[in-house]
Design an enzyme around this catalytic site. Structure first.
Site, PDB file in Angstrom:
ATOM      1  N   LYS A  13       0.831  -1.208   0.000  1.00 27.62           N
ATOM      2  CA  LYS A  13       0.000   0.000   0.000  1.00 27.62           C
ATOM      3  C   LYS A  13       0.868   1.261   0.000  1.00 27.62           C
ATOM      4  O   LYS A  13       0.653   2.178  -0.797  1.00 27.62           O
ATOM      5  CB  LYS A  13      -0.919   0.031   1.244  1.00 27.62           C
ATOM      6  CG  LYS A  13      -1.838  -1.164   1.367  1.00 27.62           C
ATOM      7  CD  LYS A  13      -2.730  -1.076   2.589  1.00 27.62           C
ATOM      8  CE  LYS A  13      -2.008  -1.115   3.919  1.00 27.62           C
ATOM      9  NZ  LYS A  13      -1.271  -2.377   4.180  1.00 27.62           N
ATOM     10  N   ARG A 158      11.637  -1.882  10.814  1.00 30.94           N
ATOM     11  CA  ARG A 158      10.555  -1.395  11.666  1.00 30.94           C
ATOM     12  C   ARG A 158      10.370  -2.340  12.842  1.00 30.94           C
ATOM     13  O   ARG A 158      10.485  -3.542  12.703  1.00 30.94           O
ATOM     14  CB  ARG A 158       9.250  -1.322  10.848  1.00 30.94           C
ATOM     15  CG  ARG A 158       8.954   0.077  10.354  1.00 30.94           C
ATOM     16  CD  ARG A 158       7.821   0.143   9.378  1.00 30.94           C
ATOM     17  NE  ARG A 158       6.559  -0.427   9.810  1.00 30.94           N
ATOM     18  CZ  ARG A 158       5.422  -0.339   9.118  1.00 30.94           C
ATOM     19  NH1 ARG A 158       5.418   0.314   7.956  1.00 30.94           N
ATOM     20  NH2 ARG A 158       4.310  -0.887   9.540  1.00 30.94           N
ATOM     21  N   ARG A 169      -0.140  -9.195  13.217  1.00 28.68           N
ATOM     22  CA  ARG A 169      -0.720  -8.180  12.313  1.00 28.68           C
ATOM     23  C   ARG A 169      -1.555  -8.847  11.224  1.00 28.68           C
ATOM     24  O   ARG A 169      -2.613  -8.349  10.845  1.00 28.68           O
ATOM     25  CB  ARG A 169       0.403  -7.346  11.679  1.00 28.68           C
ATOM     26  CG  ARG A 169       1.040  -6.382  12.656  1.00 28.68           C
ATOM     27  CD  ARG A 169       2.370  -5.868  12.144  1.00 28.68           C
ATOM     28  NE  ARG A 169       2.252  -5.061  10.954  1.00 28.68           N
ATOM     29  CZ  ARG A 169       3.283  -4.792  10.155  1.00 28.68           C
ATOM     30  NH1 ARG A 169       4.470  -5.286  10.412  1.00 28.68           N
ATOM     31  NH2 ARG A 169       3.111  -4.041   9.104  1.00 28.68           N
TER      32      ARG A 169
HETATM   33  P1  AP5 Z   1       4.903  -1.587   1.728  1.00 24.33           P
HETATM   34  O1  AP5 Z   1       4.526  -0.727   0.583  1.00 24.33           O
HETATM   35  O2  AP5 Z   1       5.702  -0.994   2.827  1.00 24.33           O
HETATM   36  O3  AP5 Z   1       3.596  -2.343   2.283  1.00 24.33           O
HETATM   37  P2  AP5 Z   1       2.377  -1.765   3.101  1.00 24.33           P
HETATM   38  O4  AP5 Z   1       1.147  -2.442   2.595  1.00 24.33           O
HETATM   39  O5  AP5 Z   1       2.374  -0.273   3.121  1.00 24.33           O
HETATM   40  O6  AP5 Z   1       2.776  -2.381   4.499  1.00 24.33           O
HETATM   41  P3  AP5 Z   1       2.705  -1.787   5.974  1.00 24.33           P
HETATM   42  O7  AP5 Z   1       3.392  -2.791   6.845  1.00 24.33           O
HETATM   43  O8  AP5 Z   1       3.207  -0.371   6.055  1.00 24.33           O
HETATM   44  O9  AP5 Z   1       1.190  -1.840   6.215  1.00 24.33           O
HETATM   45  P4  AP5 Z   1       0.505  -1.937   7.536  1.00 24.33           P
HETATM   46  O10 AP5 Z   1      -0.874  -1.735   7.093  1.00 24.33           O
HETATM   47  O11 AP5 Z   1       0.756  -3.125   8.357  1.00 24.33           O
HETATM   48  O12 AP5 Z   1       1.232  -0.798   8.399  1.00 24.33           O
HETATM   49  P5  AP5 Z   1       0.896   0.729   8.663  1.00 24.33           P
HETATM   50  O13 AP5 Z   1       2.165   1.459   8.593  1.00 24.33           O
HETATM   51  O14 AP5 Z   1      -0.265   1.183   7.876  1.00 24.33           O
HETATM   52  O15 AP5 Z   1       5.678  -2.879   1.118  1.00 24.33           O
HETATM   53  C1  AP5 Z   1       6.207  -3.871   1.989  1.00 24.33           C
HETATM   54  C2  AP5 Z   1       7.584  -4.311   1.455  1.00 24.33           C
HETATM   55  O16 AP5 Z   1       7.408  -5.014   0.217  1.00 24.33           O
HETATM   56  C3  AP5 Z   1       8.544  -3.156   1.149  1.00 24.33           C
HETATM   57  O17 AP5 Z   1       9.846  -3.563   1.483  1.00 24.33           O
HETATM   58  C4  AP5 Z   1       8.405  -2.929  -0.376  1.00 24.33           C
HETATM   59  O18 AP5 Z   1       9.620  -2.453  -0.942  1.00 24.33           O
HETATM   60  C5  AP5 Z   1       8.084  -4.346  -0.857  1.00 24.33           C
HETATM   61  N1  AP5 Z   1       7.139  -4.385  -1.980  1.00 24.33           N
HETATM   62  C6  AP5 Z   1       6.003  -3.637  -2.141  1.00 24.33           C
HETATM   63  N2  AP5 Z   1       5.369  -3.994  -3.270  1.00 24.33           N
HETATM   64  C7  AP5 Z   1       6.107  -4.995  -3.831  1.00 24.33           C
HETATM   65  C8  AP5 Z   1       5.972  -5.771  -5.017  1.00 24.33           C
HETATM   66  N3  AP5 Z   1       4.945  -5.628  -5.857  1.00 24.33           N
HETATM   67  N4  AP5 Z   1       6.909  -6.713  -5.268  1.00 24.33           N
HETATM   68  C9  AP5 Z   1       7.960  -6.911  -4.422  1.00 24.33           C
HETATM   69  N5  AP5 Z   1       8.152  -6.183  -3.295  1.00 24.33           N
HETATM   70  C10 AP5 Z   1       7.232  -5.244  -3.001  1.00 24.33           C
HETATM   71  O19 AP5 Z   1       0.399   0.614  10.168  1.00 24.33           O
HETATM   72  C11 AP5 Z   1       1.271   0.237  11.207  1.00 24.33           C
HETATM   73  C12 AP5 Z   1       0.465   0.040  12.482  1.00 24.33           C
HETATM   74  O20 AP5 Z   1      -0.168   1.276  12.854  1.00 24.33           O
HETATM   75  C13 AP5 Z   1      -0.667  -0.984  12.405  1.00 24.33           C
HETATM   76  O21 AP5 Z   1      -0.233  -2.307  12.608  1.00 24.33           O
HETATM   77  C14 AP5 Z   1      -1.583  -0.487  13.521  1.00 24.33           C
HETATM   78  O22 AP5 Z   1      -1.092  -0.872  14.774  1.00 24.33           O
HETATM   79  C15 AP5 Z   1      -1.459   1.023  13.398  1.00 24.33           C
HETATM   80  N6  AP5 Z   1      -2.482   1.577  12.499  1.00 24.33           N
HETATM   81  C16 AP5 Z   1      -2.277   2.173  11.287  1.00 24.33           C
HETATM   82  N7  AP5 Z   1      -3.439   2.532  10.737  1.00 24.33           N
HETATM   83  C17 AP5 Z   1      -4.414   2.147  11.598  1.00 24.33           C
HETATM   84  C18 AP5 Z   1      -5.826   2.216  11.579  1.00 24.33           C
HETATM   85  N8  AP5 Z   1      -6.499   2.751  10.523  1.00 24.33           N
HETATM   86  N9  AP5 Z   1      -6.514   1.729  12.643  1.00 24.33           N
HETATM   87  C19 AP5 Z   1      -5.873   1.199  13.700  1.00 24.33           C
HETATM   88  N10 AP5 Z   1      -4.537   1.089  13.784  1.00 24.33           N
HETATM   89  C20 AP5 Z   1      -3.808   1.547  12.728  1.00 24.33           C
END
Ligand code: AP5
Length: 215
Positions: A13, A158, A169
């Protein structure tokens, strides 16, 4: 254009939102980034958020909804926005509809990034991020030279990308967030985009789904 990027942790994402934001010239709003920024600045919100994030749990809805409400009221969102990581529960999605409705706005498309769980584990385990500018790398798929970001800072893993936290998660995603796929499918605005291939191919799939092929 008002977009939501939906998908499991590590689906890509953030990576896609970063590119789409440049292409569409609209802000990328990541609730995860907002929490991490607060953790880094040692704010009260950061301390609360960290107590959930470090365990792989979701931050309570009332806190997260308030943050998004504030952010979406800022002027740069008038021309559109990309929500990354919000909503993540049915109450968050309902709150989003209400808050957008109050200002005469609506979501145009929900892009659901579809990836199998085993790929997710590999993406998260090998992810490295820049603590200074927030850029994201991957040891195999998007490596950085000498573990250094383009901005010159040392990359880090992270806290929530540890194996035990990743597992939790993913469980939280299936239990609380995945029901949003049905929620939005019923509204006729869901675009399912597979993201098992390279980063650039996955982005092309998303652009194609949005009718923006060729950009
Ligand atoms: P990346 O783009 O970083 O993936 P992502 O989907 O953004 O993953 P996140 O871990 O950031 O999502 P998340 O939803 O768990 O965490 P968030 O920060 O929102 O890609 C991942 C890796 O793969 C990278 O190394 C990238 O280079 C690689 N990659 C990407 N696409 C690829 C492809 N096509 N092919 C190969 N490699 C690829 O949230 C963190 C925490 O905050 C949550 O766990 C929760 O505790 C809290 N939080 C955030 N939002 C909320 C909410 N709305 N409600 C409650 N708690 C929340």
């Amino acid at each position: 254009m008002n977009l939501i990027l939906l998908g499991a942790p590590g689906a890509g994402k953030g990576t896609q939102a970063f590119e789409l934001s440049k292409i569409l010239q609209i802000p990328h709003i990541s609730t995860g980034d907002i929490f991490r920024d607060n953790i880094k600045r040692n704010t009260e919100l950061g301390a609360i958020a960290n107590s959930y994030i470090s365990k792989g749990e979701l931050v309570p809805d009332e806190i997260t909804i308030g943050i998004v409400r504030d952010r979406l009221s800022q002027a740069d969102c008038d021309k559109g926005f990309i929500l990354d990581g919000f909503p993540r529960s049915i109450p968050q999605a309902e709150a989003l509809e209400r808050m957008l409705g109050e200002s005469g706005r609506k979501i145009d498309w929900i892009i659901n990034i579809v990836v199998d769980d085993d790929i997710i584990v590999e993406r998260l385990s090998y992810r490295r991020v820049c603590p200074a500018c927030g850029d994201t790398y991957h040891l195999k798929f998007n490596p950085a030279e000498g573990n250094m970001c383009k901005c010159g800072s040392q990359l880090v893993q992270r806290n929530d990308d540890r194996a035990d936290v990743i597992r939790h998660r993913i469980e939280e995603y299936h239990k609380t967030t995945e029901p949003l796929v049905e929620f939005y499918r019923h509204r006729g605005k869901l675009l399912n985009v597979r993201s098992e291939n390279s980063i650039s191919e996955s982005l092309q799939n998303t652009l194609y789904a949005l009718g923006l092929k060729g950009i």
